[in-house]
Write a protein that holds these residues in place. Structure first.
Motif, PDB file in Angstrom:
ATOM      1  N   LEU A   1       0.837  -1.192   0.000  1.00 17.18           N
ATOM      2  CA  LEU A   1       0.000   0.000   0.000  1.00 17.18           C
ATOM      3  C   LEU A   1       0.873   1.244   0.000  1.00 17.18           C
ATOM      4  CD1 LEU A   1      -2.799   1.335   0.241  1.00 17.18           C
ATOM      5  CD2 LEU A   1      -2.592   1.103   2.728  1.00 17.18           C
ATOM      6  N   HIS A   2       0.674   2.113  -0.989  1.00 15.96           N
ATOM      7  CA  HIS A   2       1.399   3.377  -1.071  1.00 15.96           C
ATOM      8  C   HIS A   2       0.538   4.482  -0.468  1.00 15.96           C
ATOM      9  CE1 HIS A   2       4.528   1.814  -3.837  1.00 15.96           C
ATOM     10  NE2 HIS A   2       3.552   0.983  -4.182  1.00 15.96           N
ATOM     11  N   GLY A   3       1.114   5.259   0.406  1.00 15.00           N
ATOM     12  CA  GLY A   3       0.387   6.348   1.036  1.00 15.00           C
ATOM     13  C   GLY A   3       1.014   6.705   2.365  1.00 15.00           C
ATOM     14  N   THR A   4       0.675   7.881   2.872  1.00 15.94           N
ATOM     15  CA  THR A   4       1.263   8.387   4.105  1.00 15.94           C
ATOM     16  C   THR A   4       0.552   7.816   5.322  1.00 15.94           C
ATOM     17  OG1 THR A   4       1.917  10.452   3.029  1.00 15.94           O
ATOM     18  CG2 THR A   4       1.813  10.460   5.432  1.00 15.94           C
ATOM     19  N   MET A   5       1.332   7.245   6.225  1.00 13.61           N
ATOM     20  CA  MET A   5       0.811   6.780   7.502  1.00 13.61           C
ATOM     21  C   MET A   5       0.870   7.951   8.481  1.00 13.61           C
ATOM     22  SD  MET A   5      -0.375   4.131   9.246  1.00 13.61           S
ATOM     23  CE  MET A   5       0.245   2.559   8.599  1.00 13.61           C
ATOM     24  N   HIS A   6      -0.277   8.508   8.793  1.00 18.23           N
ATOM     25  CA  HIS A   6      -0.351   9.644   9.711  1.00 18.23           C
ATOM     26  C   HIS A   6      -0.383   9.138  11.142  1.00 18.23           C
ATOM     27  CE1 HIS A   6      -1.459  12.914   6.774  1.00 18.23           C
ATOM     28  NE2 HIS A   6      -1.681  11.833   6.040  1.00 18.23           N
ATOM     29  N   VAL A   7       0.536   9.617  11.956  1.00 23.41           N
ATOM     30  CA  VAL A   7       0.572   9.294  13.380  1.00 23.41           C
ATOM     31  C   VAL A   7       0.632  10.607  14.153  1.00 23.41           C
ATOM     32  CG1 VAL A   7       1.782   8.096  15.245  1.00 23.41           C
ATOM     33  CG2 VAL A   7       1.817   7.144  12.923  1.00 23.41           C
ATOM     34  N   GLU A   8      -0.238  10.725  15.137  1.00 18.47           N
ATOM     35  CA  GLU A   8      -0.311  11.932  15.944  1.00 18.47           C
ATOM     36  C   GLU A   8      -0.236  11.531  17.415  1.00 18.47           C
ATOM     37  OE1 GLU A   8      -3.205  15.301  14.884  1.00 18.47           O
ATOM     38  OE2 GLU A   8      -4.135  14.355  16.632  1.00 18.47           O
ATOM     39  N   LEU A   9       0.603  12.208  18.184  1.00 19.73           N
ATOM     40  CA  LEU A   9       0.739  11.945  19.609  1.00 19.73           C
ATOM     41  C   LEU A   9       0.391  13.219  20.376  1.00 19.73           C
ATOM     42  CD1 LEU A   9       1.554  10.167  21.993  1.00 19.73           C
ATOM     43  CD2 LEU A   9       3.941  10.836  21.597  1.00 19.73           C
ATOM     44  N   ASN A  10      -0.679  13.126  21.175  1.00 20.44           N
ATOM     45  CA  ASN A  10      -1.148  14.271  21.965  1.00 20.44           C
ATOM     46  C   ASN A  10      -1.363  15.519  21.113  1.00 20.44           C
ATOM     47  OD1 ASN A  10      -1.139  12.761  24.362  1.00 20.44           O
ATOM     48  ND2 ASN A  10       1.025  13.205  24.724  1.00 20.44           N
ATOM     49  N   GLY A  11      -1.928  15.302  19.925  1.00 16.41           N
ATOM     50  CA  GLY A  11      -2.283  16.406  19.041  1.00 16.41           C
ATOM     51  C   GLY A  11      -1.172  16.924  18.170  1.00 16.41           C
TER      52      GLY A  11
END
Length: 318
Positions: A198-208
């Motif tokens: 799968l091609h695409g950005t893995m968005h990860v957010e920690l405490n906003g």
């Protein structure tokens, strides 16, 4: 097709089949995602109703098998260096894989339990759900067996891993229940799917705050057909087997270990990687592992900025 499983008070939940825009769904009476994977014909669907991803369990709330690979070897290298362990050359040619618990997955919005002293960490991954796979499957057979794609938060207890691995018998206590994205999507309906990854950005957010923006299609040393064929070398895989990619991880264009998002890099899909980079560059790790009240969000978007799989949105329990 897009599928979800709604919490109806039963262990396997209620299958929901979503509209193309993901705003509404229909509920085939008495159907589960596992029954669909087993080949059952869905009973007549109920009336169309609004879809609310916050009512979802993981698409498979429990599964016959969960096998998690480590397809992004950059991640393996960094984490092993954090433990003071060298990485054998064969790791670039032969996938790592462990068998995780699958009798009960966390819902995508469920609290993350655990003692902070255990070193609680998130790991943002891509995963696939297979149909039946024969023992000794070829790559082509493995590719043809991929039924659905989804995201995973594979929770790790970093402080427990070294002692457990030193026994030479694999993960158990250091790999508690993980969570999956609200939606699972058929490969043919998934933007960015090339048949193998799968091609695409893995968005990860920690405490906003932005923590990770790695591209899942880059630096994936072992694609999903390779991982599935590896898992099936000596066993048949039942329909409903989940295969995880391992933590999505990118190197810098210059070959470096990667930079935080705040420094213009793609960041990381787990805290352990950021701590390793801090150790390499500054002599010590500064970012703490998860503490009670910390909130982690994991998602992917299409080219128009719309969420593909819904959001894994978890807070560490007090």
């Amino acid at each position: 097709m897009k599928y979800a499983t709604l919490d109806n008070g039963t262990p396997d939940g209620q299958l929901a089949i979503l509209s193309d825009d993901g705003q509404t769904c229909r509920l085939p009476q008495g159907a589960t995602l596992q029954s669909l994977l087993d080949g059952a014909e869905p009973s007549p669907k109920g009336a169309e109703r609004p879809f609310d991803e916050t009512t979802c369990l993981s698409p498979l709330p429990r599964a016959y098998q969960f096998l998690d690979g480590s397809a992004y070897v950059n991640h393996v290298d960094l984490v092993r260096r954090a433990r003071g362990a060298e990485m054998p050359d064969r790791f670039w040619h032969d996938p790592l894989m462990y068998q995780g618990g699958s009798d009960s997955f966390l819902a995508p919005t469920a609290p993350i339990p655990g003692d902070p002293a255990w070193g609680i960490d998130f790991e943002a991954e891509v995963a696939v759900i297979t149909g039946p796979v024969p023992m000794g499957a070829t790559r082509d057979q493995a590719r043809a067996a991929i039924r659905l794609v989804l995201l995973c938060n594979d929770i790790s207890l970093r402080a427990l891993i070294p002692d457990e691995l030193s026994k030479g018998f694999g993960f158990v206590q250091s790999k508690p229940a993980c969570a999956f994205s609200p939606l699972a999507i058929s490969p043919e309906d998934l933007p960015g799917w090339d048949g193998d990854k799968l091609h695409g950005t893995m968005h990860v957010e920690l405490n906003g705050n932005p923590f990770g923006r790695a591209d899942a299609g880059e630096d994936m040393t072992f694609d999903f057909p390779t991982l599935i064929a590896h898992a099936a070398k000596t066993r048949h895989l039942a329909a409903g087997t989940i295969i995880g990619s391992g933590t999505v991880s990118n190197r810098d264009p210059d070959g470096g270990p990667g930079k935080p998002v705040s420094d213009g890099g793609r960041g990381y899909s787990c805290i352990a990687e950021q701590r390793m980079v801090e150790t390499l560059l500054e002599g010590e790790a500064k970012t703490p592992f998860l503490q009670p009240g910390d909130r982690v969000r994991i998602w992917m978007e299409d080219d128009e900025g719309r969420s593909l799989f819904g959001t894994i949105d978890q807070t560490v329990a007090s």
